[in-house]
Design a protein around this motif. Sequence first.
Motif, PDB file in Angstrom:
ATOM      1  N   ARG A  21       0.798  -1.104  -0.115  1.00  0.00           N
ATOM      2  CA  ARG A  21      -0.003   0.030   0.040  1.00  0.00           C
ATOM      3  C   ARG A  21       1.001   1.480   0.174  1.00  0.00           C
ATOM      4  N   PRO A  22       0.590   2.046  -0.692  1.00  0.00           N
ATOM      5  CA  PRO A  22       1.273   3.662  -0.669  1.00  0.00           C
ATOM      6  C   PRO A  22       1.235   4.199   0.675  1.00  0.00           C
ATOM      7  N   LYS A  23       2.103   5.031   1.129  1.00  0.00           N
ATOM      8  CA  LYS A  23       2.030   5.546   2.360  1.00  0.00           C
ATOM      9  C   LYS A  23       0.769   6.158   2.717  1.00  0.00           C
ATOM     10  N   SER A  24      -0.194   6.686   1.952  1.00  0.00           N
ATOM     11  CA  SER A  24      -1.196   7.527   2.081  1.00  0.00           C
ATOM     12  C   SER A  24      -2.103   6.647   2.355  1.00  0.00           C
ATOM     13  N   GLN A  25      -2.147   5.322   1.788  1.00  0.00           N
ATOM     14  CA  GLN A  25      -3.255   4.487   2.190  1.00  0.00           C
ATOM     15  C   GLN A  25      -3.194   3.474   3.266  1.00  0.00           C
ATOM     16  N   LEU A  26      -1.915   3.748   4.142  1.00  0.00           N
ATOM     17  CA  LEU A  26      -1.959   2.664   5.169  1.00  0.00           C
ATOM     18  C   LEU A  26      -2.612   3.310   6.554  1.00  0.00           C
ATOM     19  N   PRO A  27      -2.921   2.467   7.302  1.00  0.00           N
ATOM     20  CA  PRO A  27      -3.384   3.055   8.801  1.00  0.00           C
ATOM     21  C   PRO A  27      -2.462   3.887   9.344  1.00  0.00           C
ATOM     22  N   ASP A  28      -3.085   4.623  10.262  1.00  0.00           N
ATOM     23  CA  ASP A  28      -2.119   5.639  10.952  1.00  0.00           C
ATOM     24  C   ASP A  28      -0.956   5.170  11.776  1.00  0.00           C
ATOM     25  N   GLY A  40       5.983   3.467   1.017  1.00  0.00           N
ATOM     26  CA  GLY A  40       4.894   2.491   1.260  1.00  0.00           C
ATOM     27  C   GLY A  40       5.364   1.309   2.130  1.00  0.00           C
ATOM     28  N   GLY A  41       4.256   0.267   2.516  1.00  0.00           N
ATOM     29  CA  GLY A  41       4.499  -0.703   3.290  1.00  0.00           C
ATOM     30  C   GLY A  41       3.455  -1.729   2.981  1.00  0.00           C
ATOM     31  N   TYR A  42       3.895  -3.020   3.711  1.00  0.00           N
ATOM     32  CA  TYR A  42       2.693  -3.948   3.613  1.00  0.00           C
ATOM     33  C   TYR A  42       1.886  -4.120   4.816  1.00  0.00           C
ATOM     34  N   LEU A  43       0.385  -4.321   4.503  1.00  0.00           N
ATOM     35  CA  LEU A  43      -0.248  -4.870   5.762  1.00  0.00           C
ATOM     36  C   LEU A  43      -0.154  -6.151   5.957  1.00  0.00           C
ATOM     37  N   PRO A  44      -0.080  -6.562   7.344  1.00  0.00           N
ATOM     38  CA  PRO A  44       0.269  -7.936   7.618  1.00  0.00           C
ATOM     39  C   PRO A  44      -1.109  -8.606   7.216  1.00  0.00           C
ATOM     40  N   SER A  45      -0.666 -10.198   7.298  1.00  0.00           N
ATOM     41  CA  SER A  45      -1.748 -10.962   6.652  1.00  0.00           C
ATOM     42  C   SER A  45      -2.859 -10.677   7.490  1.00  0.00           C
TER      43      SER A  45
END
Length: 766
Positions: A21-28, A40-45
């Motif tokens: 997910r791009p940084k803007s779409q990640l949870p706070d 950006g980063g990954y959302l855990p499973s």
Amino acid sequence: MSAASLSAGADTPSAAELDWRPKSQLPDAVRDSLPVFCSGGYLPSGFGEDDSAVFGESPDGAAALQASGLNARYEIDRELYLQGDVQVRQGSFQVTGSEARYSQSAGQVSIQGPLVSRGDGFLLTGERAEYSVDSGRFDINTATFLLHGPEMRGSAGSLSRVDDSRVEIHDGMLTTCGPQQNDWAIVASEIELDQAEGFGTAKHVRLEVLDVPVFYWPYASFPIDDRRKTGFLYPQFGSSSAGSGAFIATPYYLNLAPHYDATFTPQYIHGRGLFNEVEGRYLSGLGETTLQLGYIDNDSAYADDNPAESGQRWALDASTRAAFGSGWNGYGDFSVVSDEDYLSDLNRSLEINQATHLQRKGGVRYQGQNQYFDVYLNDYQTVSDRIAQADRPYAQLPDVVYAGTAKAGVFEAELESQYTWFYRDNDTLTGLDKANGQRFRARPELALPMRALWGFSRPSVSLDYTRYELEDYSAGTNGFDRTVPVVEWDNGLYFDRQASLFDVPYNQTLEPRLYYAWADAEADQNYIPSFDTALQTFRFEQLFRPDRFVGGDRVGEANQLTVALTSRFNDLLTGAERARFSIGQVQYFEDREVTLFGEGGSDRSRSPLAGEVVLNPLQNLQIRSSGLWDPETGDTEEGRSQLIFHSEDYRYLASVGHSYSKGELDQSDIAAVLPATDRVSLIGRWVYDSDLDRTVGSLAGIEYNNCCWSVQVVHQNYLTDDQQLDSRILFQIQLKGLGGSGGSSTSISEAIYGFDERERRRFGTR
């Protein structure tokens, strides 16, 4: 996202693309933990999803196979065929695909993709797969994978999930860079990832940078988490004028057992030869022991500069700490080098000044509630041959210290005592410098402490007794003693008021303090050798001590009154001390005649004004200043000022300092780490001596970071024992998830305040 939502004609996303997910779409919470240089980063499973399946656990062989699809055809006891939005689950195993065929006789499920198998910390995609109902083995062709923990992604010609923690990859690639960002990658014919053990292995390995091969290993082992693993660490390389040019080091780590390990570092230094370092660490139930050894068999540059010396050079450093329980501890430190130039030529530290004495000390210590006991042996190696024999320190063989406190009604009784046997090779010396021997010192004290919320008063009387038994003593009888009565009276008051500044409530204190000291010591004590005694540097805290000497061979006379004032500003919202101002002066009623061979005497009636200022206007900003000002001459005798700042995330670091001692020292020190962009930072330090009118140390470098690798290049000048500036270049590359060389960042941390914390956060887990 299910495989059924992918159209047949569309490009199938990789496992990394599914969860990226791009940084803007990640949870706070996730976004705030990302370094600024990550896009950006990954959302855990299963993050934010209702998904109870856990891929990382072995399937329960007794569990029933569950399967569903939009269309189904079933032949009793033979085969189940599913088509459209297929979901297969057994115990904790789950996979989605477009088609599935289950052979009951073979216990095998064939799944057609695009397929997705998701679980706790693991995500797989592929074109087709085979799943064994009995063993839980899962084989995928044309696969991609993502490990959420180490944020490691990759692809494979084929991939096999052998069991709950082990994955085998054939014709694979892996990296910790984000999707579509192959800044670096490991490409290998065979890769095995063992999450249970925390490492991976690979055969026929290529390291690729921007898809260009740069290095080949026939076999490699690498960590996939922070557990220890035997294998090569990243190479260290750079250059040094002291080392006659470039050097390269290839550390090899040995994880020998859970409680001990070692690191062997062979390094080639151009102009010197092969230099080897070994570090061993041992952890027992009592404590930790560390042993370090450096050795070069034939240092050609050193042999050329010193024809009378062998080119064989070495150094040894050992330390141990042990906790025996019930307040008892053991400790030991031992250091030795083969020659005085070893630290300048082969030391990798960024320390500006080199050591002149290396300590060897070991002993046993007891710390109780009201008692303290310490017995140890202490010796030194004087590194520099230029230090005269008479100026070299004495060994204490042994030194025994005991101190205790006891209540006696309203009184408080204290005892400080020390026995020391001093030894030094004094065969070439004469007079008092030739003496060795024993010294016993005891200082019993009786005090009447009185404390209240508004102040305190503590009158006390003590007796400072010293006994000597000397050898090779020529100033009188070998055995003699000295007794000095001491009276002290320490008094303080507390006043406070509450106010506000910039709408912040604070509490201000006003703390006047009076301290009187009287000691009746004989004026001439220069018949006593100086084993461990020096004149104390006058500071604000020295205002409240009766003796101007440190060590036991001189006790100064005293008849003096200290007047001091401290004011504090405490933030009532946080409790933090935002500011502290202190100033004080000593009024002398008698001349000071006791000297240490001419030093320490004075006939002035007042001391210089001693002051301290400590400001903490922000949680990450501190300003400290202390100094001595002589009101009689109007001169500043000494001064030390320092400003330390770091941003909350430690991206910005800055310190400015100035040290001054009249007629001795005038140095300025500036250090900073400043981001030029989100990914590029500038590193610098400069130490300038105004008396010498020259730079005595400098550091300049640049650092580049992105979310999967970093590089540091640093040029450093440092002052050696012979007052010459040597220089070197340090270089480090760190690949996220595979560790780093430690070459430059470890050294920079010793030079710039806060840099070690910055390194910890830079690639911290999130």
